[in-house]
Design an enzyme around this catalytic site. Structure first.
Site, PDB file in Angstrom:
ATOM      1  N   LYS A   1      53.157   6.494  21.440  1.00  0.00           N
ATOM      2  CA  LYS A   1      52.604   6.386  20.094  1.00  0.00           C
ATOM      3  C   LYS A   1      52.609   4.911  19.714  1.00  0.00           C
ATOM      4  CE  LYS A   1      53.647   7.022  15.263  1.00  0.00           C
ATOM      5  NZ  LYS A   1      54.477   7.638  14.215  1.00  0.00           N
TER       6      LYS A   1
ATOM      7  N   GLY B   1      56.737   7.963   5.281  1.00  0.00           N
ATOM      8  CA  GLY B   1      57.940   8.293   4.529  1.00  0.00           C
ATOM      9  C   GLY B   1      57.738   8.464   3.036  1.00  0.00           C
TER      10      GLY B   1
ATOM     11  N   ALA C   1      51.898  10.689   9.194  1.00  0.00           N
ATOM     12  CA  ALA C   1      52.547  10.048   8.052  1.00  0.00           C
ATOM     13  C   ALA C   1      51.953  10.457   6.705  1.00  0.00           C
ATOM     14  CB  ALA C   1      52.490   8.527   8.138  1.00  0.00           C
ATOM     15  N   GLY C   2      52.866  10.661   5.752  1.00  0.00           N
ATOM     16  CA  GLY C   2      52.472  10.870   4.370  1.00  0.00           C
ATOM     17  C   GLY C   2      52.595  12.293   3.867  1.00  0.00           C
TER      18      GLY C   2
ATOM     19  N   ASN D   1      57.866  13.395  10.177  1.00  0.00           N
ATOM     20  CA  ASN D   1      59.301  13.216  10.377  1.00  0.00           C
ATOM     21  C   ASN D   1      60.044  13.398   9.057  1.00  0.00           C
ATOM     22  OD1 ASN D   1      61.274  10.893  12.378  1.00  0.00           O
ATOM     23  ND2 ASN D   1      61.988  12.333  10.887  1.00  0.00           N
ATOM     24  N   THR D   2      59.787  12.485   8.107  1.00  0.00           N
ATOM     25  CA  THR D   2      60.570  12.487   6.869  1.00  0.00           C
ATOM     26  C   THR D   2      60.411  13.777   6.072  1.00  0.00           C
ATOM     27  OG1 THR D   2      60.197  10.108   6.806  1.00  0.00           O
ATOM     28  CG2 THR D   2      61.126  11.096   4.840  1.00  0.00           C
TER      29      THR D   2
END
Lengths: 268, 66
Positions: free
Chosen positions: A110, A171, A197-198, A219-220
């Site tokens: 990635k 995040g 992301a987001g 992830n987050t």
């Protein structure tokens, strides 16, 4: 109406760099309390592609500290080493080459080349340059980028294995900020488009999938939930639901009502 | 000789090879990748790679990340 034939769909599997995946949820391994929580969340997510970061080994401290790779069996997961923390081409390329050595010749990476610590937005010119170098060097590059359709196409043309536009800053949990750009990227693409992301909660994941994205990397949203394994399970369902809704084709939006029960046969 | 390992200065015996360094740091059988002066030294060459004065060694591993 609930037979297999009416509810099952002929969905094309997600194929990245020649490998077929059943799950369209890709997850990170950062920000968890410990390896146990990581394992529980990964199990609940059903994800097959798992991102990892490459960092210095602690010298002389906790030599018996459990290694992340020991809890990620190679036969169960496809590892996706990232270049998080890299702010230029050289750092990103160097990190990918170290990852390839660490993982015995593994070529899937990635790529993210960050431009700014506050937004963690990608440095697009550096991203394009690094992608070219890595593709020429034999890597299968899944590339983090902005939600710019022209850049997404350029990255595809360079030979990236998947293009991964952000939905909102890394995040941030702000959800899909620019659905029309994501839609345009999806419509133009011949490689998998993975929102990276987001995403903040399950409905965000469903919206991305309803736009026709091939998958979502997060992830987050899972790790920072109050109950990460439960959020992982919610994300899995939202992605499956969003994908089915995309394939089913939503009804057109109408401004005014349309009765669901027939007018004919009213007895008053 | 003085070398730098992951940013830390260390004084080591002359003629030490990478495999011996890994053993000295209790990192045998760990999943690692190693660079010396920004060049990757493949695992198969650790035993034959002799360190020299002022080498900069980076030893990396996988950790959690997104």
């Amino acid at each position: 109406m609930t037979t297999e034939s009416t509810t099952s769909v002929n969905d094309k599997p997600l194929i990245i760099a020649g490998k077929t995946y059943q799950s369209r949820l890709l997850v990170g391994t950062g920000k968890y309390r410990d390896n146990d929580e990581t394992t529980q969340a990964l199990d609940a997510s059903g994800a097959e592609i798992i991102t990892i970061a490459i960092r210095r080994t602690n010298i002389g401290q906790n030599p018996d500290e459990p290694n992340l790779l020991d809890i990620l069996p190679a036969d169960k997961y496809t590892l996706l080493p990232n270049t998080a923390g890299c702010y230029n081409v050289e750092e990103a390329v160097r990190t990918c080459r170290l990852a390839r050595e660490l993982l015995d010749g593994h070529s899937l990476v990635k790529l993210e080349v960050l431009g700014d610590e506050k937004t963690l937005f990608p440095d697009i010119t550096a991203t394009l340059e690094a992608a070219e170098i890595l593709v020429k060097d034999g890597f299968d590059v899944m590339v983090y980028t902005s939600d710019d359709p022209l850049i997404a196409k350029r990255l595809e043309d360079i030979g990236c294995a998947a293009v991964m536009p952000l939905a909102a800053p890394i995040g941030s949990g702000l959800g899909i900020r620019n659905p029309y750009n994501i839609l345009t990227i999806v419509e133009n693409a011949r490689v998998p488009i993975i929102v990276d992301a987001g995403v903040g909660t399950a409905s965000d994941a469903a919206i991305a999938m309803e736009l026709g994205c091939d998958g979502i990397l997060m992830n987050t949203a899972i790790a920072a939930a109050q109950n990460p394994p439960l959020m992982a399970s919610a994300m899995k369902k939202a992605i499956e639901g969003g994908r089915e809704a995309f394939l089913a084709g939503r009804m057109p939006r109408k401004r005014f009502a349309s009765a669901s029960s027939p007018i004919e046969g009213l007895f008053f | 000789m003085n070398i730098t390992i992951n940013g830390e200065q260390r004084t080591l015996d002359d003629g030490l090879n990478l495999q011996q360094l890994i053993a000295m740091l209790d990192l045998e059988n760990k999943r690692l990748a190693i660079e010396v002066n920004q060049e990757i030294i493949p695992r198969s060459e650790h035993a034959s790679y002799t360190l020299k004065q002022d080498d900069k060694v980076e030893i990396v591993q996988a950790i959690g990340g997104g």
